[in-house]
Design a protein around this motif. Structure first.
Motif, mmCIF file in Angstrom:
data_model
loop_
_atom_site.group_PDB
_atom_site.id
_atom_site.type_symbol
_atom_site.label_atom_id
_atom_site.label_comp_id
_atom_site.label_asym_id
_atom_site.label_seq_id
_atom_site.Cartn_x
_atom_site.Cartn_y
_atom_site.Cartn_z
ATOM 1 N N ILE A 269 0.858 -1.019 0.239
ATOM 2 C CA ILE A 269 -0.301 -0.044 -0.541
ATOM 3 C C ILE A 269 0.711 1.753 -0.247
ATOM 4 N N TYR A 270 1.094 2.671 -0.346
ATOM 5 C CA TYR A 270 1.393 3.447 -0.091
ATOM 6 C C TYR A 270 1.300 4.073 1.377
ATOM 7 N N TYR A 271 2.282 4.392 1.413
ATOM 8 C CA TYR A 271 2.298 5.293 3.115
ATOM 9 C C TYR A 271 3.088 6.797 2.932
ATOM 10 N N ILE A 272 2.037 7.870 3.533
ATOM 11 C CA ILE A 272 2.137 9.824 3.505
ATOM 12 C C ILE A 272 2.932 9.570 5.044
ATOM 13 N N ASP A 273 3.868 10.165 4.879
ATOM 14 C CA ASP A 273 4.671 10.880 6.255
ATOM 15 C C ASP A 273 3.513 11.799 6.881
ATOM 16 N N SER A 274 3.276 12.352 7.684
ATOM 17 C CA SER A 274 2.705 14.004 7.388
ATOM 18 C C SER A 274 3.317 14.681 8.823
ATOM 19 N N TYR A 275 3.249 15.633 8.984
ATOM 20 C CA TYR A 275 3.698 16.254 10.010
ATOM 21 C C TYR A 275 2.527 17.525 10.411
ATOM 22 N N ASN A 276 1.566 17.524 11.298
ATOM 23 C CA ASN A 276 0.951 17.665 11.995
ATOM 24 C C ASN A 276 0.131 18.241 13.761
ATOM 25 N N ALA A 277 1.162 19.497 13.627
ATOM 26 C CA ALA A 277 1.250 19.069 14.983
ATOM 27 C C ALA A 277 0.041 19.716 15.963
ATOM 28 N N SER A 278 0.160 20.311 16.962
ATOM 29 C CA SER A 278 -1.211 21.013 18.053
ATOM 30 C C SER A 278 -0.676 22.622 17.271
ATOM 31 N N GLU A 279 0.236 22.984 16.479
ATOM 32 C CA GLU A 279 0.782 24.345 16.545
ATOM 33 C C GLU A 279 0.431 24.716 14.593
ATOM 34 N N GLY A 280 0.210 23.530 14.295
ATOM 35 C CA GLY A 280 -0.230 23.771 12.446
ATOM 36 C C GLY A 280 0.222 22.654 12.076
ATOM 37 N N PHE A 281 -0.686 22.252 10.853
ATOM 38 C CA PHE A 281 -0.225 21.518 9.916
ATOM 39 C C PHE A 281 0.890 22.053 9.067
ATOM 40 N N PHE A 282 2.438 21.153 9.309
ATOM 41 C CA PHE A 282 3.361 21.797 8.064
ATOM 42 C C PHE A 282 3.516 21.725 6.914
ATOM 43 N N ALA A 283 3.763 20.268 7.183
ATOM 44 C CA ALA A 283 4.246 19.476 6.268
ATOM 45 C C ALA A 283 3.690 17.752 5.091
ATOM 46 N N ALA A 284 3.636 17.392 4.152
ATOM 47 C CA ALA A 284 2.874 16.370 3.971
ATOM 48 C C ALA A 284 3.831 15.713 3.410
ATOM 49 N N GLN A 285 3.845 14.120 2.570
ATOM 50 C CA GLN A 285 4.907 14.068 1.521
ATOM 51 C C GLN A 285 3.763 14.707 0.075
ATOM 52 N N MET A 293 8.398 15.547 3.350
ATOM 53 C CA MET A 293 7.684 16.065 2.869
ATOM 54 C C MET A 293 7.746 17.866 2.521
ATOM 55 N N LEU A 294 6.540 18.165 1.794
ATOM 56 C CA LEU A 294 6.358 18.712 1.231
ATOM 57 C C LEU A 294 5.776 20.105 2.093
ATOM 58 N N LEU A 295 6.617 20.909 2.495
ATOM 59 C CA LEU A 295 6.172 22.327 3.403
ATOM 60 C C LEU A 295 5.580 23.176 2.842
ATOM 61 N N PHE A 296 4.664 23.037 3.904
ATOM 62 C CA PHE A 296 3.428 23.927 3.190
ATOM 63 C C PHE A 296 3.574 25.488 3.336
ATOM 64 N N VAL A 297 3.862 26.020 2.844
ATOM 65 C CA VAL A 297 4.237 27.865 2.885
ATOM 66 C C VAL A 297 2.823 28.569 2.567
ATOM 67 N N ASP A 298 1.728 28.346 2.768
ATOM 68 C CA ASP A 298 1.043 29.469 1.847
ATOM 69 C C ASP A 298 -0.314 28.524 3.245
ATOM 70 N N SER A 353 14.794 18.965 0.258
ATOM 71 C CA SER A 353 15.340 18.720 -1.082
ATOM 72 C C SER A 353 14.212 20.733 -1.277
ATOM 73 N N LEU A 354 15.474 21.432 -2.122
ATOM 74 C CA LEU A 354 14.928 23.054 -1.775
ATOM 75 C C LEU A 354 14.263 23.568 -2.926
ATOM 76 N N ARG A 355 13.694 22.812 -4.589
ATOM 77 C CA ARG A 355 12.911 23.057 -5.114
ATOM 78 C C ARG A 355 12.268 21.102 -5.643
ATOM 79 N N PRO A 356 11.130 21.860 -5.004
ATOM 80 C CA PRO A 356 10.611 22.132 -3.946
ATOM 81 C C PRO A 356 11.495 22.703 -2.182
ATOM 82 N N PHE A 357 10.567 22.638 -1.151
ATOM 83 C CA PHE A 357 11.297 23.004 -0.343
ATOM 84 C C PHE A 357 10.534 21.672 0.707
#
Length: 502
Positions: A269-285, A293-298, A353-357
């Motif tokens: 199956i597919y696995y996706i890592d996410s970075y969702n903390a109490s302070e905010g949802f910061f990134a996901a693959q 994980m792609l950084l959510f800049v918006d 990665s820096l392109r994209p972050f």
């Protein structure tokens, strides 16, 4: 269900152009986020104190406002919880995410505004879904239901308008109607607080559902899998949920658990890592097969990055996206649409990665071992454990490690407590492979291990199955939100655990 799934999947795909816009212009997107935040909060008490109305650049913002940890903002947050408004944010805050790690008995109460719910947490979830559909256009994810294994969901009411609970509870209580339709279990089970009973109810209520995706921390997901297989007598989860195609994880590194999931699920199956903390949802693959994980800049959060070596200095410096480097450890400093201003998050990240972050979480600022200059972080030990498991055929459930200091007749060492799902044939061989892997990953550790000059062979204790859950339960911290401290530079946790009797 079919019409709803089709509609939601079409909407998810239509969002892609928005994601592509901020991927192409990340620095400009972040600049716009900061401008919106400062403009929104300029007439709050905090905004007046720090002259938000006169801040016209990132440089001015950083110069005017000091970096804050939770205790610095706590007096403001306490007043907000007592009903005062326009303190840190310009709209009423009715929800607070209670966050308490294993490192402290104290709880943090993170403000969750309506803006942070809509423009950060839920937006992040929708963008994660969009990115998955873009990666896997033939997905049938929404022909079934998503199983959500959250934390302990008790909701507490402070007054008529203000409530708090862990992040899972806050998100569930405020989720849109469409989110309730495509999720399992029913809310009354999801909101259960007592975990042993909750696992039983989760198993019983979801066995006959058409589960296509699962979201949750790995430890409790594995407990649920094993209980369902006991009840059904099935060989693997693919026989229980043949349409299962996606697992979304976060909170801890998935590396030590990947092999267990592969065996228990019984199919790819597919696995996706996410970075969702109490302070905010910061990134996901955005690409399940790629590192980072792609950084959510918006998403309503302005981000600065403190180089790891700046932590603890009187006036620590931060950098922006345009100056970050791949592979270096940074501590994120965030300003959010929930009213956190230049807030030191406490995690450490590395850019892959820096392109994209893209980023990965490498550990916690206070979770490392550097008693002898070895600078070992959680990302190092997770990888070393995974390598040792592959070499020896072992499977690890959880672990913690701490330094052993120099004695009169002995040099230092790292002491490990490891709970195995499947023990190696020889623990000494596992210890040697763990040590070898860690030396290959971390050159500072390798230098300290050279000829046993500073560090001798690791000391490994095998703990009974369920040990770490029993320890967390004894501290009132049993549940999806709470995690075992993987590393500590002091011996307080490991000494407590070595004395602990379930």
């Amino acid at each position: 269900m079919g019409i709803l799934s089709t509609t939601i999947s079409q909407l998810a795909r239509m969002r892609l152009w928005r994601i592509e816009a901020w991927i192409e212009n990340p620095v400009a997107s972040q600049r716009e986020v900061l401008q919106d935040l400062v403009t929104s909060a300029q007439y709050t008490e905090f905004g007046r104190k720090y002259n938000f109305s006169s801040l016209f650049s990132t440089r001015d913002f950083k110069k005017e406002i000091p970096i804050h940890e939770y205790d610095d903002l706590k007096p403001y947050i306490q007043r907000m919880m007592n009903g005062e408004e326009n303190i840190l944010w310009n709209t009423p805050i009715q929800w607070y995410a209670k966050s308490s790690g294993t490192t402290s008995d104290k709880s943090k109460f993170i403000p969750v505004s309506k803006e942070s719910l809509e423009e950060c947490h839920y937006k992040g979830a929708k963008d994660t879904l969009t990115m998955y559909y873009n990666f896997n256009p033939d997905s049938e994810l929404l022909t079934g239901k998503g199983l959500v294994i959250g934390g302990s969901h008790t909701i507490n009411q402070i007054n008529d308008d203000v409530h708090f609970g862990d992040l899972s509870a806050v998100l569930l209580q405020n989720s849109p109607v469409w989110g309730q339709w495509i999720r399992t279990p029913e809310l009354s089970i999801a909101l259960m607080d007592e975990w042993e009973s909750k696992i039983e109810r989760l198993a019983e209520s979801t066995i006959r559902e058409n589960v296509t995706s699962i979201s949750g921390v790995p430890t409790w997901t594995l407990v649920l899998f094993k209980r369902i297989l006991e009840i059904t007598g099935k060989k693997n989860m693919a026989e229980v949920w043949p349409s299962l195609e996606l697992y979304i994880h976060g909170g801890v590194s998935f590396t030590p658990y990947r092999e267990q999931f592969r065996k228990l699920i019984g199919k790819d199956i597919y696995y996706i890592d996410s970075y969702n903390a109490s302070e905010g949802f910061f990134a996901a693959q955005d690409n399940p097969g790629a590192e980072g994980m792609l950084l959510f800049v918006d998403h309503g959060i302005f981000m600065e990055f403190m180089p790891f070596e700046e932590y603890g200095k009187k006036d620590p410096q931060t950098i922006g996206l345009k100056d970050v480097e791949i592979g270096k450890n940074y501590a994120p400093v965030i300003s959010t649409n929930g009213g956190l201003w230049r807030y030191l998050l406490g995690d450490t990240i590395q850019f892959t990665s820096l392109r994209p972050f893209r980023i990965k979480v490498s550990g916690r600022l206070k979770h490392f071992i550097n008693a002898f200059g070895e600078e070992v972080i959680v990302d190092n030990t997770d990888k070393a454990v995974s390598i040792a498991c592959k070499t020896t055929g072992a499977i690890v459930n959880d672990y913690t490690a701490a330094p052993v200091y120099f004695g009169e007749e002995s040099n230092g060492a790292h002491e490990w407590l490891i709970e195995f799902e499947k023990q190696p044939d020889d623990v000494n061989v596992f210890s040697a492979e763990l040590d070898k892997a860690l030396q290959s990953i971390n050159s500072d550790y390798e230098a300290k291990r050279h000829k046993n000059i500073a560090l001798r062979q690791p000391i490994v204790h095998v703990m009974d199955k369920g040990f770490f859950n029993d320890w967390l339960k004894s501290k009132g911290k049993l549940g999806g939100q709470h995690k075992v401290p993987r590393l500590s530079n002091e011996r307080n946790f490991i000494e407590e655990m070595l004395q602990f009797k379930p």
